[in-house]
Design a protein around this motif. Structure first.
Motif, PDB file in Angstrom:
ATOM      1  N   UNK A 170     -45.400  -3.059 -15.624  1.00 27.91           N
ATOM      2  CA  UNK A 170     -45.989  -3.385 -16.920  1.00 27.91           C
ATOM      3  C   UNK A 170     -46.432  -4.840 -16.905  1.00 27.91           C
ATOM      4  N   UNK A 171     -47.352  -5.208 -17.781  1.00 27.22           N
ATOM      5  CA  UNK A 171     -47.928  -6.553 -17.732  1.00 27.22           C
ATOM      6  C   UNK A 171     -46.972  -7.654 -18.171  1.00 27.22           C
ATOM      7  N   UNK A 222     -38.479  -7.162 -22.500  1.00 24.20           N
ATOM      8  CA  UNK A 222     -37.712  -7.816 -23.553  1.00 24.20           C
ATOM      9  C   UNK A 222     -38.555  -8.771 -24.381  1.00 24.20           C
ATOM     10  N   UNK A 223     -39.809  -8.924 -24.024  1.00 18.73           N
ATOM     11  CA  UNK A 223     -40.645  -9.890 -24.720  1.00 18.73           C
ATOM     12  C   UNK A 223     -40.776  -9.569 -26.209  1.00 18.73           C
ATOM     13  N   UNK A 226     -58.251  -6.338 -16.303  1.00 15.54           N
ATOM     14  CA  UNK A 226     -57.444  -7.158 -15.407  1.00 15.54           C
ATOM     15  C   UNK A 226     -56.300  -6.316 -14.841  1.00 15.54           C
ATOM     16  N   UNK A 227     -56.061  -6.437 -13.561  1.00 12.88           N
ATOM     17  CA  UNK A 227     -55.002  -5.654 -12.939  1.00 12.88           C
ATOM     18  C   UNK A 227     -53.633  -6.189 -13.344  1.00 12.88           C
ATOM     19  N   UNK A 228     -52.691  -5.286 -13.485  1.00 17.66           N
ATOM     20  CA  UNK A 228     -51.334  -5.672 -13.853  1.00 17.66           C
ATOM     21  C   UNK A 228     -50.588  -6.204 -12.638  1.00 17.66           C
ATOM     22  N   UNK A 229     -50.749  -5.542 -11.516  1.00 17.82           N
ATOM     23  CA  UNK A 229     -50.078  -5.949 -10.288  1.00 17.82           C
ATOM     24  C   UNK A 229     -50.979  -6.911  -9.520  1.00 17.82           C
ATOM     25  N   UNK A 230     -50.430  -8.066  -9.182  1.00 21.19           N
ATOM     26  CA  UNK A 230     -51.212  -9.059  -8.447  1.00 21.19           C
ATOM     27  C   UNK A 230     -51.613  -8.505  -7.080  1.00 21.19           C
TER      28      UNK A 230
END
Length: 126
Positions: A65-66, A70-71, A100-104
């Motif tokens: 997830x991006x 807990x945010x 934009x991709x979540x995983x770098x």
């Protein structure tokens, strides 16, 4: 009519059995490697991998997830305190990108390298 005779079939069958054992062991090694990738490269304290088995097929799935899970709780706690007002510059827009991709890409490359090395090891001709 053609007739084919093969000599030395037993050693070849033994090699195929060994290769089959390596591929079956891969079903257990791949989820373990996915967990190791999350711990080492993603630095997850609690990696989450769901392993499902349907017949002789094993699937290992993880969710990425991006932001932190807990945010939302932190944001709710921050709202309980009075915060100073923030002013936005006139004409400034907040732009959020859904493309934009979540995983770098670096992490994805590391995952590819780990899985490729695991596959080469499992598919080595005995």
């Amino acid at each position: 009519m053609f007739e084919v005779k093969l000599d030395g079939v037993e050693p070849l069958a033994a090699k195929f059995d060994k290769l089959l054992e390596q591929v079956e062991a891969l079903h257990h090694q791949m989820p373990d490697e996915l967990v190791a990738w999350q711990r080492d490269d993603m630095r997850r304290k609690y990696p989450n991998v769901t392993v499902t088995q349907a017949g002789n097929e094993t699937n290992a799935v993880t969710e990425i997830w991006p932001r932190s899970r807990q945010e939302g709780n932190r944001a709710a706690r921050r709202r309980t305190f009075k915060q100073p007002k923030r002013f936005r510059l006139k004409g400034a827009r907040i732009v959020r990108s859904f493309s934009k991709t979540i995983l770098r890409p670096e992490l994805f490359d590391k995952l590819n390298l780990r899985m490729t090395a695991l596959m080469k090891k499992a598919m080595a001709w005995p």
